[in-house]
Design an enzyme around this catalytic site. Structure first.
Site, short mmCIF file in Angstrom:
data_model
loop_
_atom_site.label_atom_id
_atom_site.label_comp_id
_atom_site.label_asym_id
_atom_site.label_seq_id
_atom_site.Cartn_x
_atom_site.Cartn_y
_atom_site.Cartn_z
N ARG A 176 0.82 -1.22 0.00
CA ARG A 176 0.00 0.00 0.00
C ARG A 176 0.85 1.27 0.00
NH1 ARG A 176 -5.41 -0.17 2.10
NH2 ARG A 176 -6.14 -2.28 1.82
N TYR A 229 0.48 -13.25 -0.24
CA TYR A 229 1.06 -13.04 -1.58
C TYR A 229 2.26 -12.12 -1.46
CZ TYR A 229 -2.18 -9.02 -1.18
OH TYR A 229 -2.88 -7.91 -0.75
N ASP A 253 -14.62 4.39 -0.01
CA ASP A 253 -15.24 3.84 1.21
C ASP A 253 -16.27 4.78 1.82
OD1 ASP A 253 -13.75 1.55 0.99
OD2 ASP A 253 -12.73 1.74 2.92
C1 LIG Z 1 -7.90 -6.29 5.29
C2 LIG Z 1 -8.22 -5.48 4.08
C3 LIG Z 1 -7.72 -5.85 2.84
C4 LIG Z 1 -8.07 -5.13 1.70
N1 LIG Z 1 -7.58 -5.53 0.49
C5 LIG Z 1 -7.94 -4.88 -0.63
C6 LIG Z 1 -7.46 -5.29 -1.90
O1 LIG Z 1 -6.67 -6.25 -1.99
N2 LIG Z 1 -7.86 -4.62 -3.02
C7 LIG Z 1 -8.72 -3.55 -2.94
O2 LIG Z 1 -9.07 -2.98 -3.99
N3 LIG Z 1 -9.19 -3.11 -1.73
C8 LIG Z 1 -8.82 -3.74 -0.59
N4 LIG Z 1 -9.27 -3.31 0.62
C9 LIG Z 1 -10.15 -2.12 0.68
C10 LIG Z 1 -9.38 -0.83 0.59
O3 LIG Z 1 -8.34 -0.81 1.54
C11 LIG Z 1 -10.29 0.37 0.83
O4 LIG Z 1 -11.50 0.20 0.13
C12 LIG Z 1 -9.62 1.65 0.32
O5 LIG Z 1 -8.39 1.84 0.98
C13 LIG Z 1 -10.52 2.86 0.56
O6 LIG Z 1 -9.87 4.02 0.12
P1 LIG Z 1 -10.51 5.45 0.33
O7 LIG Z 1 -9.57 6.41 -0.28
O8 LIG Z 1 -11.94 5.45 -0.10
O9 LIG Z 1 -10.56 5.65 1.92
P2 LIG Z 1 -9.38 5.69 2.99
O10 LIG Z 1 -8.22 4.90 2.57
O11 LIG Z 1 -10.01 5.37 4.32
O12 LIG Z 1 -8.91 7.23 3.00
C14 LIG Z 1 -9.67 8.23 3.61
C15 LIG Z 1 -8.75 9.42 3.90
O13 LIG Z 1 -9.59 10.50 4.34
C16 LIG Z 1 -8.94 11.17 5.40
N5 LIG Z 1 -10.00 11.88 6.15
C17 LIG Z 1 -10.93 11.35 6.99
N6 LIG Z 1 -11.76 12.31 7.41
C18 LIG Z 1 -11.36 13.48 6.82
C19 LIG Z 1 -11.85 14.81 6.85
N7 LIG Z 1 -12.93 15.18 7.57
N8 LIG Z 1 -11.19 15.76 6.12
C20 LIG Z 1 -10.11 15.44 5.38
N9 LIG Z 1 -9.60 14.17 5.33
C21 LIG Z 1 -10.23 13.20 6.02
C22 LIG Z 1 -8.23 10.08 6.16
O14 LIG Z 1 -7.13 10.60 6.93
C23 LIG Z 1 -7.75 9.18 5.02
O15 LIG Z 1 -6.46 9.55 4.55
C24 LIG Z 1 -8.92 -4.00 1.79
C25 LIG Z 1 -9.41 -3.60 3.04
C26 LIG Z 1 -9.06 -4.32 4.18
C27 LIG Z 1 -9.60 -3.88 5.52
#
Ligand SMILES: Cc1cc2nc3c(=O)[nH]c(=O)nc-3n(C[C@H](O)[C@H](O)[C@H](O)COP(=O)(O)OP(=O)(O)OC[C@H]3O[C@@H](n4cnc5c(N)ncnc54)[C@H](O)[C@@H]3O)c2cc1C
Length: 405
Positions: A116, A228, A307
């Protein structure tokens, strides 16, 4: 990776604000800048750090990243798996899903495994290199009243509240999204009563058969194990998933080797799996949450992505991939009607809702299938063993074959 820029100079026209610089927010910033928008990207964290863990990037995601010119930044650290090897907890092979060249030619894009931190570094490198993207860290988006031509984004920096005018606000702020609450989407996240224990090991320390470029998926009764290689094969990512009555506090907390050992015991798990699980001295655990699959909604000049919009269980490895797809669709929608952001956001939500809900449902189905108790798990193993590898891959065509329009 600190980065700070002033935010007072931003102007609203063709400026899109993004809350959250995770995989979704970073990809969206790059996709929007590539379409000629200025981007104001905020993250509440003072530093962008990625926990030591791997992530699978399926062809639907690598196609988008490649289209954004990120291939060369990513390539040095990825591993392209030959196959997903599905086994019972007793180490008998059930199926071998062909990836590698067969997936690349079937889907027109590769399947990659990556750390990551390496994915984040590649995205962040592209963000910092683009003159039209401003990244502000230590900046929590906390409000978004409608403005004359879009939204006024209210950003908390320490005690100070600053305001930034933007044509639209994208909530890419993860599972506990503040923007989601601001947009009036109430669903509470649901703890899935499972936890993922995650660790990284040097490849030299694990059995030779586990260093090969493959994803190993072991199915037990009520628990499963995935591992992996990442970091161009130098390290092995291990994820052990089992039932858990209570979520741990915090997102990514330290766990003990004993927590894993007791859940993957000798009565159910073969020695090679237990030997692998005995290696890490440090584990991190993530409680697993999702939300019910629902239409993807926003309000006015505000929408959600990744997410924040559709958290899903990780049993299809699609959470980040869906955020990456969202980024491509959203940037295209805004580029089609740059002067009418609300209309563009509604088209984006319309385009994404059915697909992301379907993936959320499929991930929930895998939750049931992967964690069946005995004897239903024996019936699952029998059925999977008879399915045939090509047929198994075809099962995923609707996910991996996706292309942005
Ligand atoms: C065990 C596990 C394994 C996984 N494996 C995979 C995989 O192999 N392949 C895959 O595609 N997905 C995988 N996922 C899912 C994936 O990790 C998430 O879906 C993805 O990281 C979500 O990204 P995001 O940018 O939406 O949210 P996040 O990564 O949660 O980023 C949100 C960001 O917003 C910031 N933030 C929060 N509130 C505020 C605010 N009010 N103002 C400004 N910033 C804020 C946070 O600091 C953070 O940096 C896995 C998840 C888990 C738990």
């Amino acid at each position: 990776m600190p980065a700070n820029f002033g935010i007072g100079t931003l102007v609203a026209a063709r400026t899109i604000a993004i809350a959250g610089a995770g995989i979704g927010g970073l990809t969206t910033a790059v996709a929007l800048a590539a379409r000629g928008f200025r981007v104001a990207l905020f993250d509440r964290a003072a530093r962008l750090e990625e926990t030591g863990a791997g992530i699978q990037l399926s062809p639907n995601a690598t196609r988008v990243l490649d289209g954004l010119g990120l291939r060369e930044r990513l390539k040095p650290s990825v591993v392209a798996p030959d196959a997903v090897i599905v086994k019972t907890a007793q180490n008998s092979e059930l199926a071998r899903l062909p990836l590698g060249p067969s997936a690349a030619s079937r889907y027109g894009a590769p399947y990659w495994m990556i750390h990551r931190g390496d994915l984040q570094a590649a995205l962040l490198g592209a963000v910092l290199a683009h003159p039209d993207i401003t990244l502000t860290l230590g900046a929590a988006v906390d409000g978004c009243p409608a403005g004359a031509d879009g939204v006024t984004v209210q950003v908390l920096r320490g005690e100070k509240l600053e305001e930034v005018a933007a044509a639209a606000l994208i909530g890419a702020d993860g599972l506990w999204s503040r923007v989601r609450a601001l947009a009036g989407e109430p669903d509470a996240a649901r703890f899935a009563r499972r936890t993922a224990w995650r660790a990284l090991m040097l490849a030299d320390a694990v059995a030779p058969e586990f260093r090969a470029p493959a994803i190993h998926l072991w199915l037990g009764h009520g628990s499963h194990l995935v591992h992996y290689p990442v970091k161009a094969g130098a390290m092995i990512n291990i994820v052990a998933i089992a039932g858990d009555a209570q979520p741990s506090h915090g997102w990514s907390t330290a766990a003990t080797p004993d927590e894993v050992r007791t859940r993957f015991s000798a009565d159910a798990w073969a020695k090679p799996a237990r030997d692998l699980l005995a290696l890490p001295e440090r584990w991190l655990k993530w409680p697993l949450y999702d939300r019910p699959p629902r239409p993807h909604r926003g309000r006015g000049a505000v929408t959600l992505l990744g997410d924040a919009a559709h958290p899903m269980l990780p049993f299809l490895a699609q959470g980040a991939a869906m955020a990456i797809e969202d980024a491509a669709v959203l940037a295209a929608a805004l580029a089609a009607t740059p002067d009418d952001a609300p209309a563009a956001l509604r088209r984006y939500e319309q385009a994404r809702g059915a697909r992301t809900a379907r993936v959320q449902r499929a991930a929930r189905r895998n939750d049931t299938v992967y964690h069946l108790p005995w004897p239903a798990s024996a019936a699952r193993d029998f059925a999977m063993g008879r399915m045939g590898n090509k047929r198994l891959l075809a099962h995923y065509d609707w996910i991996y074959g996706w292309r942005p329009e």
